[in-house]
Design an enzyme around this catalytic site. Structure first.
Site, PDB file in Angstrom:
ATOM      1  N   ARG A  48       0.829  -1.282   0.008  1.00 26.68           N
ATOM      2  CA  ARG A  48       0.146   0.010  -0.157  1.00 26.68           C
ATOM      3  C   ARG A  48       0.965   1.190   0.149  1.00 26.68           C
ATOM      4  O   ARG A  48       1.897   1.125   0.157  1.00 26.68           O
ATOM      5  CB  ARG A  48      -1.125  -0.133   0.955  1.00 26.68           C
ATOM      6  CG  ARG A  48      -0.692  -0.524   2.706  1.00 26.68           C
ATOM      7  CD  ARG A  48       0.439   0.270   3.221  1.00 26.68           C
ATOM      8  NE  ARG A  48      -0.014   1.478   3.273  1.00 26.68           N
ATOM      9  CZ  ARG A  48       1.021   2.391   3.481  1.00 26.68           C
ATOM     10  NH1 ARG A  48       2.193   2.072   3.643  1.00 26.68           N
ATOM     11  NH2 ARG A  48       0.721   3.723   3.689  1.00 26.68           N
ATOM     12  N   GLY A  49       0.188   2.331  -0.015  1.00 27.84           N
ATOM     13  CA  GLY A  49       0.859   3.661  -0.201  1.00 27.84           C
ATOM     14  C   GLY A  49       1.088   3.791  -1.895  1.00 27.84           C
ATOM     15  O   GLY A  49       1.624   2.901  -2.612  1.00 27.84           O
ATOM     16  N   ALA A  50       0.904   5.141  -2.403  1.00 25.02           N
ATOM     17  CA  ALA A  50       0.808   5.338  -3.668  1.00 25.02           C
ATOM     18  C   ALA A  50       1.901   4.851  -4.700  1.00 25.02           C
ATOM     19  O   ALA A  50       1.681   4.030  -5.556  1.00 25.02           O
ATOM     20  CB  ALA A  50       0.396   6.813  -4.074  1.00 25.02           C
ATOM     21  N   ARG A  91      -7.513  -0.367  -7.121  1.00 23.02           N
ATOM     22  CA  ARG A  91      -7.820   0.643  -6.093  1.00 23.02           C
ATOM     23  C   ARG A  91      -7.750   2.071  -7.095  1.00 23.02           C
ATOM     24  O   ARG A  91      -7.064   2.288  -7.834  1.00 23.02           O
ATOM     25  CB  ARG A  91      -6.739   0.852  -5.144  1.00 23.02           C
ATOM     26  CG  ARG A  91      -6.558  -0.277  -4.186  1.00 23.02           C
ATOM     27  CD  ARG A  91      -5.476  -0.011  -3.068  1.00 23.02           C
ATOM     28  NE  ARG A  91      -6.086   0.815  -1.917  1.00 23.02           N
ATOM     29  CZ  ARG A  91      -5.568   1.342  -0.878  1.00 23.02           C
ATOM     30  NH1 ARG A  91      -4.208   1.189  -0.797  1.00 23.02           N
ATOM     31  NH2 ARG A  91      -6.064   2.191  -0.119  1.00 23.02           N
ATOM     32  N   GLN A 198      -2.320   2.711   9.736  1.00 20.98           N
ATOM     33  CA  GLN A 198      -0.898   2.626   9.190  1.00 20.98           C
ATOM     34  C   GLN A 198       0.178   3.456   9.767  1.00 20.98           C
ATOM     35  O   GLN A 198       1.160   3.180   9.871  1.00 20.98           O
ATOM     36  CB  GLN A 198      -1.128   3.315   7.748  1.00 20.98           C
ATOM     37  CG  GLN A 198      -1.850   2.496   6.813  1.00 20.98           C
ATOM     38  CD  GLN A 198      -3.330   2.555   6.456  1.00 20.98           C
ATOM     39  OE1 GLN A 198      -3.911   3.197   7.589  1.00 20.98           O
ATOM     40  NE2 GLN A 198      -3.964   2.278   5.395  1.00 20.98           N
ATOM     41  N   ASP A 239      -1.813  10.818  -2.572  1.00 23.45           N
ATOM     42  CA  ASP A 239      -2.238   9.786  -3.415  1.00 23.45           C
ATOM     43  C   ASP A 239      -2.577  10.217  -5.059  1.00 23.45           C
ATOM     44  O   ASP A 239      -2.329   9.564  -5.739  1.00 23.45           O
ATOM     45  CB  ASP A 239      -3.542   9.061  -2.757  1.00 23.45           C
ATOM     46  CG  ASP A 239      -3.124   7.945  -1.937  1.00 23.45           C
ATOM     47  OD1 ASP A 239      -2.922   8.512  -0.681  1.00 23.45           O
ATOM     48  OD2 ASP A 239      -2.537   6.765  -2.064  1.00 23.45           O
ATOM     49  N   ASN A 249      -5.343  12.347   0.231  1.00 26.91           N
ATOM     50  CA  ASN A 249      -4.577  11.390   1.040  1.00 26.91           C
ATOM     51  C   ASN A 249      -5.317  10.605   1.980  1.00 26.91           C
ATOM     52  O   ASN A 249      -6.724  11.159   2.038  1.00 26.91           O
ATOM     53  CB  ASN A 249      -3.462  12.538   1.558  1.00 26.91           C
ATOM     54  CG  ASN A 249      -2.470  11.597   2.437  1.00 26.91           C
ATOM     55  OD1 ASN A 249      -1.852  10.503   1.653  1.00 26.91           O
ATOM     56  ND2 ASN A 249      -2.055  11.897   3.459  1.00 26.91           N
ATOM     57  N   LYS A 250      -4.930  10.040   2.709  1.00 25.42           N
ATOM     58  CA  LYS A 250      -5.523   9.242   3.735  1.00 25.42           C
ATOM     59  C   LYS A 250      -6.538  10.007   4.468  1.00 25.42           C
ATOM     60  O   LYS A 250      -6.361  11.006   4.705  1.00 25.42           O
ATOM     61  CB  LYS A 250      -4.502   8.463   4.675  1.00 25.42           C
ATOM     62  CG  LYS A 250      -4.992   7.836   5.645  1.00 25.42           C
ATOM     63  CD  LYS A 250      -5.941   6.530   5.194  1.00 25.42           C
ATOM     64  CE  LYS A 250      -5.277   5.598   4.183  1.00 25.42           C
ATOM     65  NZ  LYS A 250      -6.159   4.740   3.482  1.00 25.42           N
TER      66      LYS A 250
HETATM   67  O1  MRU Z   1      -4.628   3.020   2.029  1.00 25.62           O
HETATM   68  P1  MRU Z   1      -3.004   3.467   2.025  1.00 25.62           P
HETATM   69  O2  MRU Z   1      -2.213   2.884   3.035  1.00 25.62           O
HETATM   70  O3  MRU Z   1      -2.719   2.837   0.496  1.00 25.62           O
HETATM   71  O4  MRU Z   1      -3.021   5.072   1.961  1.00 25.62           O
HETATM   72  C1  MRU Z   1      -1.491   5.484   2.108  1.00 25.62           C
HETATM   73  C2  MRU Z   1      -1.735   7.079   2.086  1.00 25.62           C
HETATM   74  O5  MRU Z   1      -2.753   7.709   1.975  1.00 25.62           O
HETATM   75  C3  MRU Z   1      -0.179   7.690   1.953  1.00 25.62           C
HETATM   76  O6  MRU Z   1      -0.445   8.930   2.562  1.00 25.62           O
HETATM   77  C4  MRU Z   1      -0.021   8.012   0.491  1.00 25.62           C
HETATM   78  O7  MRU Z   1      -0.175   7.119  -0.343  1.00 25.62           O
HETATM   79  C5  MRU Z   1       1.388   8.563   0.188  1.00 25.62           C
HETATM   80  S1  MRU Z   1       2.511   7.367   0.085  1.00 25.62           S
HETATM   81  C6  MRU Z   1       4.037   8.036  -0.276  1.00 25.62           C
END
Ligand code: MRU
Length: 349
Positions: A48-50, A91, A198, A239, A249-250
């Site tokens: 996970r994470g963009a 996603r 997270q 994201d 973002n999250k």
């Molecule tokens: O649902 P996730 O854990 O994939 O969400 C991740 C985030 O929101 C991060 O802040 C974002 O992807 C930036 S990662 C460098």
């Protein structure tokens, strides 16, 4: 962080994914040799994470072709297109996923006239390039972003925008790492980041691995800290960023931005250009992922609410550009007005 803690690795015809759903308790490496495994790992947030999702998807495309033997060119193309489509549908919010799959499609088109074994190698080369490219982008974000931070600084962050969310080093946490490497005294306050924690599970873990001071707080404690003057800056990842500087973002990031604004605390977003969406003008157009309600009704396997209670579970929110002090990219720091600033930097990407 040590190599074992890399989110995604290509190893001898397989993709190794560090299963982030098991961290910090267990260090489990998934060995995946079929692209369906990558689709599953992205949907279930094992990766996970963009940026990390983008890297995993690129290797997913490689896997879709790697074990194809007796197949003609049309069959090869069909199998690859099917995989790209399925990977795209994992996603909806992180731009890096689509950016990375587009790069893989271009590599495919460019090399399709070659013998199929060479097309496979060209796809692998491109996936590795995407991974290396992200690592370098994050290091540059760190370098530019660290300059914004004072010598002693208390940083609030939300979710995990660190090494685990990228090819390594991180975006928001890349700024933190670079500042620490420059000898600055950095203390990170990590929002736990419900529903999937997270911040609690991953941000604290990776910072502690690197010996960077970190304090965990529940999401509803950020205002308390800001009111008492504990937080100097907020740094988050992204994201998707639209051309006017709105940032997805999250979930919970927007609330933190409002709080930072109310307390006159700088709010920085750190992200590579693979997160920017040249086709979207404002954040209203960003597709927001809605996830299963049980993620809210439970913490891990523990029910914390009646099984049948109605819940909402948007995975991301959008922070409007007027709440953002600067966006730190691999090409430098962008400050308002964002439309002009983003356009200018986009032209060098
Ligand atoms: O649902 P996730 O854990 O994939 O969400 C991740 C985030 O929101 C991060 O802040 C974002 O992807 C930036 S990662 C460098």
């Amino acid at each position: 962080m040590d190599d074992q803690l890399t989110a995604v690795q290509w190893y001898d015809g397989k993709v190794r994914i560090l299963d982030q759903t098991q961290l910090p308790e267990d260090l489990v490496l998934l060995e995946i040799s079929d692209y369906h495994g990558i689709v599953k790992a992205i949907k279930e947030l094992s990766v996970r994470g963009a940026p990390a999702i983008g890297v995993a998807a690129a290797y997913g495309v490689v896997l879709a072709t790697w074990y194809l033997d007796e197949v003609d060119r049309a069959g090869f193309l069909e199998a690859t297109n099917r995989a790209i489509l399925e990977l795209k549908n994992t996603r909806p919010t992180a731009k890096n996923l689509f950016w990375s799959l587009e790069r893989m499609r271009t590599a495919l088109t460019k090399n399709l006239s070659k013998p199929l074994k060479d097309v496979k190698l060209a796809l692998l080369k491109e996936a590795k390039r995407i991974q290396q490219d992200d690592l370098e982008r994050c290091q540059n974000i760190g370098r530019y972003g660290a300059e914004l931070l004072p010598n002693r600084v208390n940083v609030l962050t939300h979710c995990n925008a660190g090494a685990l969310a990228t090819a390594g080093y991180g975006t928001a946490l890349g700024m933190v790492r670079a500042a620490a490497e420059m000898g600055k005294k950095v203390h990170v306050y990590a929002d736990e980041t419900r529903p999937l924690l997270q911040g609690a599970r991953l941000t604290t873990f990776e910072l502690m691995e690197d010996g960077i001071d970190v304090t965990l707080l529940c999401d509803n404690m950020a205002g308390y800290l800001m009111q008492r003057g504990v937080i100097d800056v907020v740094i988050v990842g992204a994201d998707r960023i639209t051309m006017n500087g709105d940032v997805a973002n999250k979930i919970g990031t927007y609330s933190v931005a409002v709080l930072a604004n109310a307390h006159k605390i700088p709010f920085y977003v750190a992200a590579p250009f693979s997160t920017f969406d040249p086709d979207l003008k404002t954040g209203q157009d960003i597709p927001i992922e809605k996830r299963d309600g049980d993620e809210v009704r439970k913490i891990g396997s523990q029910w914390i609410a009646p099984e049948k209670v109605s819940v909402i579970n948007p995975a991301f929110d959008v922070t409007p550009n007027h709440l953002i002090s600067a966006i730190v990219t691999e090409h430098g720091v962008i400050t308002p007005p964002y439309v002009e600033g983003i356009k200018a930097k986009f032209s060098v990407d």
